[in-house]
Design an enzyme around this catalytic site. Structure first.
Site, PDB file in Angstrom:
ATOM      1  N   LYS A 186      38.994 -21.998 -39.744  1.00  0.00           N
ATOM      2  CA  LYS A 186      39.757 -23.231 -39.591  1.00  0.00           C
ATOM      3  C   LYS A 186      40.026 -23.529 -38.114  1.00  0.00           C
ATOM      4  CE  LYS A 186      40.155 -23.974 -44.114  1.00  0.00           C
ATOM      5  NZ  LYS A 186      40.190 -22.758 -44.847  1.00  0.00           N
ATOM      6  N   THR A 238      46.020 -31.707 -51.689  1.00  0.00           N
ATOM      7  CA  THR A 238      45.847 -32.048 -50.280  1.00  0.00           C
ATOM      8  C   THR A 238      45.950 -33.547 -50.047  1.00  0.00           C
ATOM      9  OG1 THR A 238      44.165 -32.063 -48.533  1.00  0.00           O
ATOM     10  CG2 THR A 238      43.350 -31.990 -50.768  1.00  0.00           C
ATOM     11  N   ASP A 239      46.320 -33.923 -48.828  1.00  0.00           N
ATOM     12  CA  ASP A 239      46.342 -35.353 -48.475  1.00  0.00           C
ATOM     13  C   ASP A 239      44.926 -35.937 -48.398  1.00  0.00           C
ATOM     14  OD1 ASP A 239      45.523 -34.051 -46.142  1.00  0.00           O
ATOM     15  OD2 ASP A 239      47.046 -34.947 -44.847  1.00  0.00           O
ATOM     16  N   GLU A 240      43.918 -35.056 -48.348  1.00  0.00           N
ATOM     17  CA  GLU A 240      42.541 -35.558 -48.199  1.00  0.00           C
ATOM     18  C   GLU A 240      42.060 -36.346 -49.406  1.00  0.00           C
ATOM     19  OE1 GLU A 240      39.623 -32.863 -46.797  1.00  0.00           O
ATOM     20  OE2 GLU A 240      40.973 -31.921 -45.373  1.00  0.00           O
ATOM     21  N   LYS A 248      39.092 -31.675 -55.126  1.00  0.00           N
ATOM     22  CA  LYS A 248      40.564 -31.618 -55.214  1.00  0.00           C
ATOM     23  C   LYS A 248      41.085 -32.871 -55.914  1.00  0.00           C
ATOM     24  CE  LYS A 248      43.064 -28.929 -53.784  1.00  0.00           C
ATOM     25  NZ  LYS A 248      43.602 -27.654 -54.364  1.00  0.00           N
ATOM     26  N   TYR A 269      34.591 -31.195 -50.772  1.00  0.00           N
ATOM     27  CA  TYR A 269      35.878 -30.495 -50.975  1.00  0.00           C
ATOM     28  C   TYR A 269      36.946 -31.446 -51.502  1.00  0.00           C
ATOM     29  CZ  TYR A 269      40.575 -28.958 -49.683  1.00  0.00           C
ATOM     30  OH  TYR A 269      41.913 -28.688 -49.701  1.00  0.00           O
ATOM     31  N   PRO A 313      42.935 -21.394 -35.786  1.00  0.00           N
ATOM     32  CA  PRO A 313      42.591 -19.979 -35.569  1.00  0.00           C
ATOM     33  C   PRO A 313      41.217 -19.783 -34.933  1.00  0.00           C
ATOM     34  CG  PRO A 313      43.265 -20.359 -37.842  1.00  0.00           C
ATOM     35  CD  PRO A 313      43.192 -21.695 -37.193  1.00  0.00           C
ATOM     36  N   ARG A 314      40.277 -20.686 -35.242  1.00  0.00           N
ATOM     37  CA  ARG A 314      38.948 -20.537 -34.624  1.00  0.00           C
ATOM     38  C   ARG A 314      39.064 -20.649 -33.106  1.00  0.00           C
ATOM     39  NH1 ARG A 314      33.437 -24.242 -34.550  1.00  0.00           N
ATOM     40  NH2 ARG A 314      32.133 -22.541 -33.799  1.00  0.00           N
ATOM     41  N   GLN A 315      39.832 -21.635 -32.644  1.00  0.00           N
ATOM     42  CA  GLN A 315      39.908 -21.839 -31.185  1.00  0.00           C
ATOM     43  C   GLN A 315      40.713 -20.721 -30.516  1.00  0.00           C
ATOM     44  OE1 GLN A 315      37.727 -23.806 -30.992  1.00  0.00           O
ATOM     45  NE2 GLN A 315      37.923 -25.248 -32.690  1.00  0.00           N
TER      46      GLN A 315
HETATM   47  P1  NAD Z   1      42.263 -20.257 -48.456  1.00  0.00           P
HETATM   48  O1  NAD Z   1      40.806 -20.561 -48.490  1.00  0.00           O
HETATM   49  O2  NAD Z   1      42.847 -19.601 -47.279  1.00  0.00           O
HETATM   50  O3  NAD Z   1      42.633 -19.332 -49.727  1.00  0.00           O
HETATM   51  C1  NAD Z   1      42.118 -19.567 -50.998  1.00  0.00           C
HETATM   52  C2  NAD Z   1      42.456 -18.370 -51.868  1.00  0.00           C
HETATM   53  O4  NAD Z   1      41.992 -18.642 -53.210  1.00  0.00           O
HETATM   54  C3  NAD Z   1      41.772 -17.070 -51.434  1.00  0.00           C
HETATM   55  O5  NAD Z   1      42.687 -15.996 -51.516  1.00  0.00           O
HETATM   56  C4  NAD Z   1      40.648 -16.897 -52.433  1.00  0.00           C
HETATM   57  O6  NAD Z   1      40.277 -15.542 -52.647  1.00  0.00           O
HETATM   58  C5  NAD Z   1      41.258 -17.514 -53.692  1.00  0.00           C
HETATM   59  N1  NAD Z   1      40.246 -17.992 -54.643  1.00  0.00           N
HETATM   60  C6  NAD Z   1      39.165 -18.786 -54.377  1.00  0.00           C
HETATM   61  N2  NAD Z   1      38.470 -18.999 -55.505  1.00  0.00           N
HETATM   62  C7  NAD Z   1      39.136 -18.364 -56.505  1.00  0.00           C
HETATM   63  C8  NAD Z   1      38.929 -18.246 -57.902  1.00  0.00           C
HETATM   64  N3  NAD Z   1      37.870 -18.825 -58.503  1.00  0.00           N
HETATM   65  N4  NAD Z   1      39.817 -17.525 -58.637  1.00  0.00           N
HETATM   66  C9  NAD Z   1      40.889 -16.938 -58.038  1.00  0.00           C
HETATM   67  N5  NAD Z   1      41.122 -17.009 -56.721  1.00  0.00           N
HETATM   68  C10 NAD Z   1      40.260 -17.719 -55.959  1.00  0.00           C
HETATM   69  O7  NAD Z   1      42.977 -21.647 -48.780  1.00  0.00           O
HETATM   70  P2  NAD Z   1      44.329 -22.255 -48.192  1.00  0.00           P
HETATM   71  O8  NAD Z   1      44.036 -22.949 -46.929  1.00  0.00           O
HETATM   72  O9  NAD Z   1      45.381 -21.223 -48.242  1.00  0.00           O
HETATM   73  O10 NAD Z   1      44.623 -23.384 -49.296  1.00  0.00           O
HETATM   74  C11 NAD Z   1      45.330 -23.044 -50.481  1.00  0.00           C
HETATM   75  C12 NAD Z   1      45.522 -24.295 -51.306  1.00  0.00           C
HETATM   76  O11 NAD Z   1      46.255 -25.268 -50.577  1.00  0.00           O
HETATM   77  C13 NAD Z   1      44.210 -24.964 -51.725  1.00  0.00           C
HETATM   78  O12 NAD Z   1      44.354 -25.452 -53.045  1.00  0.00           O
HETATM   79  C14 NAD Z   1      44.078 -26.132 -50.753  1.00  0.00           C
HETATM   80  O13 NAD Z   1      43.350 -27.189 -51.324  1.00  0.00           O
HETATM   81  C15 NAD Z   1      45.528 -26.501 -50.544  1.00  0.00           C
HETATM   82  N6  NAD Z   1      45.853 -27.142 -49.270  1.00  0.00           N
HETATM   83  C16 NAD Z   1      45.474 -26.557 -48.101  1.00  0.00           C
HETATM   84  C17 NAD Z   1      45.857 -27.134 -46.896  1.00  0.00           C
HETATM   85  C18 NAD Z   1      45.490 -26.503 -45.564  1.00  0.00           C
HETATM   86  O14 NAD Z   1      45.817 -27.042 -44.522  1.00  0.00           O
HETATM   87  N7  NAD Z   1      44.837 -25.356 -45.522  1.00  0.00           N
HETATM   88  C19 NAD Z   1      46.608 -28.320 -46.892  1.00  0.00           C
HETATM   89  C20 NAD Z   1      46.960 -28.897 -48.125  1.00  0.00           C
HETATM   90  C21 NAD Z   1      46.587 -28.287 -49.302  1.00  0.00           C
HETATM   91  O1  DAU Z   2      44.599 -32.157 -44.712  1.00  0.00           O
HETATM   92  C1  DAU Z   2      44.678 -30.986 -45.481  1.00  0.00           C
HETATM   93  C2  DAU Z   2      43.391 -30.197 -45.341  1.00  0.00           C
HETATM   94  O2  DAU Z   2      43.415 -29.611 -44.047  1.00  0.00           O
HETATM   95  C3  DAU Z   2      43.242 -29.131 -46.418  1.00  0.00           C
HETATM   96  O3  DAU Z   2      43.113 -29.750 -47.672  1.00  0.00           O
HETATM   97  C4  DAU Z   2      42.019 -28.249 -46.152  1.00  0.00           C
HETATM   98  O4  DAU Z   2      41.968 -27.198 -47.097  1.00  0.00           O
HETATM   99  C5  DAU Z   2      42.142 -27.677 -44.755  1.00  0.00           C
HETATM  100  O5  DAU Z   2      40.990 -26.910 -44.450  1.00  0.00           O
HETATM  101  C6  DAU Z   2      42.309 -28.793 -43.725  1.00  0.00           C
HETATM  102  O6  DAU Z   2      41.112 -29.595 -43.652  1.00  0.00           O
HETATM  103  P1  DAU Z   2      40.498 -30.102 -42.265  1.00  0.00           P
HETATM  104  O7  DAU Z   2      39.071 -30.376 -42.460  1.00  0.00           O
HETATM  105  O8  DAU Z   2      41.363 -31.159 -41.661  1.00  0.00           O
HETATM  106  O9  DAU Z   2      40.740 -28.742 -41.383  1.00  0.00           O
HETATM  107  P2  DAU Z   2      39.820 -27.954 -40.319  1.00  0.00           P
HETATM  108  O10 DAU Z   2      40.674 -26.845 -39.803  1.00  0.00           O
HETATM  109  O11 DAU Z   2      38.490 -27.611 -40.871  1.00  0.00           O
HETATM  110  O12 DAU Z   2      39.608 -29.031 -39.177  1.00  0.00           O
HETATM  111  C7  DAU Z   2      40.702 -29.693 -38.542  1.00  0.00           C
HETATM  112  C8  DAU Z   2      40.133 -30.735 -37.591  1.00  0.00           C
HETATM  113  O13 DAU Z   2      39.480 -30.074 -36.500  1.00  0.00           O
HETATM  114  C9  DAU Z   2      39.067 -31.626 -38.217  1.00  0.00           C
HETATM  115  O14 DAU Z   2      39.182 -32.944 -37.685  1.00  0.00           O
HETATM  116  C10 DAU Z   2      37.740 -31.005 -37.769  1.00  0.00           C
HETATM  117  C11 DAU Z   2      38.096 -30.445 -36.401  1.00  0.00           C
HETATM  118  N1  DAU Z   2      37.373 -29.223 -35.976  1.00  0.00           N
HETATM  119  C12 DAU Z   2      37.321 -28.166 -36.843  1.00  0.00           C
HETATM  120  C13 DAU Z   2      36.715 -26.989 -36.460  1.00  0.00           C
HETATM  121  C14 DAU Z   2      36.620 -25.802 -37.395  1.00  0.00           C
HETATM  122  C15 DAU Z   2      36.849 -29.143 -34.694  1.00  0.00           C
HETATM  123  O15 DAU Z   2      36.919 -30.104 -33.898  1.00  0.00           O
HETATM  124  N2  DAU Z   2      36.265 -27.960 -34.314  1.00  0.00           N
HETATM  125  C16 DAU Z   2      36.162 -26.886 -35.131  1.00  0.00           C
HETATM  126  O16 DAU Z   2      35.628 -25.839 -34.714  1.00  0.00           O
END
Ligand code: NAD
Ligand code: DAU
Length: 339
Positions: free
Chosen positions: A194, A128-130, A159, A155, A197-199
């Site tokens: 997230k 992740t960019d985080e 990572k 988190y 989807p939450r909104q």
């Molecule tokens: P997600 O939470 O939707 O999915 C995670 C998946 O991993 C689930 O299917 C869960 O069952 C599985 N899992 C969790 N723990 C496990 C374990 N111990 N063994 C096997 N499976 C396990 O996550 P996501 O948003 O799809 O993110 C996937 C990857 O991409 C993560 O590594 C995250 O850091 C990275 N990433 C996410 C974002 C984003 O915007 N969501 C951005 C950049 C990178």
């Molecule tokens: O940047 C990549 C990351 O993006 C991934 O590594 C993470 O796995 C992924 O969850 C995401 O992290 P964020 O914390 O940026 O995503 P989130 O959807 O939780 O929140 C996005 C922004 O919205 C953040 O600034 C917090 C804000 N937020 C979030 C929620 C759930 C709100 O304002 N209201 C909310 O209800």
């Protein structure tokens, strides 16, 4: 440009989660000669429905934990690559309870690296960019592969730790590994915890969306399909030992995204609640993906963010049975946190 790697039999960890399952769909659709073994623990975030209906001769699901070394000994031999998506992925959860993040994100990555070393399997690490921390709103800079690591949350620090393990295994043991760090994904199959989807599902339920802090935090949005094509490019054509940043020039502040959702769903743009801010809330993420574009010729295809948002809203309207079971518990957890 390095030689093209042509995997035939890959393991995708976390392939029942949001981004992992989108990647599995992408591989099945775009790369017909490739078999995928999904390794997923099916935590609250994993749903086998995400890959249901894909051809059985192309996709096999193994339910298990990436931390389980004996299981890895059984399934890794015979595969030519692991693409590691599995993680605990939600910042708010990591603040409430960091333990599973350390276990899955750090120990799980360590176990996979050891298995790849033992069986000489190529490894791609999805990160992740985080890991780079945050930028000020008025800073013209964007993250590059040279930006120092400065993670803020439990988190992102797990990572970052996992990225460091990968770098060490590549350098010390010569593991054939690549890393990608991507910005915020949106699209189908994203858990209702997230932001987007939450909104959307709140509006469907007639509940006012919730905005943290002052709503000016910036995220750099990319459609998950573009993330998938970029990961495939890095896996097959990326240079061993290298990191590639993935982003689609999608910087927007949260209030702008929320107002777009409200507008597209026929609600007034001020029909939301301000709620308690996230502790340590990162201000801004921004990706400079020129290395990926220059070296591997990658470009995003989903560049119309509002169009992508509209399609995502339609997906949640059409897939209520998919998200409904998780909605109540997710909102109860947020309510207890004042969010
Ligand atoms: P997600 O939470 O939707 O999915 C995670 C998946 O991993 C689930 O299917 C869960 O069952 C599985 N899992 C969790 N723990 C496990 C374990 N111990 N063994 C096997 N499976 C396990 O996550 P996501 O948003 O799809 O993110 C996937 C990857 O991409 C993560 O590594 C995250 O850091 C990275 N990433 C996410 C974002 C984003 O915007 N969501 C951005 C950049 C990178
Ligand atoms: O940047 C990549 C990351 O993006 C991934 O590594 C993470 O796995 C992924 O969850 C995401 O992290 P964020 O914390 O940026 O995503 P989130 O959807 O939780 O929140 C996005 C922004 O919205 C953040 O600034 C917090 C804000 N937020 C979030 C929620 C759930 C709100 O304002 N209201 C909310 O209800």
């Amino acid at each position: 440009m390095s030689e093209t790697f042509e995997p035939r039999n890959i393991i995708v960890t976390g392939g029942c989660g949001f981004i992992g399952s989108n990647f599995v769909h992408h591989v099945v659709r775009e790369h017909p000669g490739v078999h995928v073994t999904v390794l997923d623990k099916l935590t609250y975030a994993g749903n086998p429905e995400n890959i249901a209906g894909l051809p059985e001769d192309r996709v096999e699901l193994v339910v298990g934990d990436v931390c389980d070394a004996e299981l890895l000994d059984r399934i890794v031999p015979g595969h030519d690559a692991i693409v590691h998506y599995a993680a605990e992925s939600h910042n708010d959860n990591s603040i409430a309870d960091p333990e599973p993040f350390v276990q899955t994100n750090v120990v799980g990555t360590y176990r996979l690296l050891e298995a790849c070393r033992k069986y000489d399997v190529r490894y791609h690490h999805v990160s992740t960019d985080e890991v780079y921390g945050d930028l000020a709103l008025d800073d013209p800079a964007r993250f590059t592969e040279e930006t120092p690591y400065r993670p803020s949350s439990p988190y992102s620090s797990t990572k970052a730790s996992s990225d460091m393990l990968v770098r060490a295994w590549a350098r010390t043991y010569g593991l054939r590994a690549t890393i990608s760090n991507c910005s915020n994904n949106y699209g189908p199959y994203q858990h209702v915890e997230k932001f987007i989807p939450r909104q959307i599902t709140n509006v469907i339920d007639g509940v006012r969306p919730k905005l943290y802090g002052d709503g000016r935090n910036v995220r750099d949005w990319i459609h998950t399909e573009d993330h998938s094509s970029a990961v495939w490019a890095v896996l097959t054509r990326g240079r061993i030992g290298e990191t590639y940043l993935i982003g689609a020039d999608g910087e927007r502040d949260n209030i702008t995204v929320l107002r777009a959702i409200l507008r597209l769903m026929g609600r007034p743009e001020d029909d939301f609640d301000w709620v308690r801010d996230r502790p340590g809330h990162d201000r801004r993420y921004a990706i400079d993906s020129s290395k990926l574009r220059r070296e591997l010729g990658w470009a995003p295809r989903h560049t119309d963010f509002e169009g992508g948002l509209e399609a995502t809203i339609a997906w949640y309207h059409e897939h209520e049975p998919w998200w409904r079971p998780a909605k109540e518990a997710t909102e109860a957890k947020y309510a207890a946190q004042g969010q």
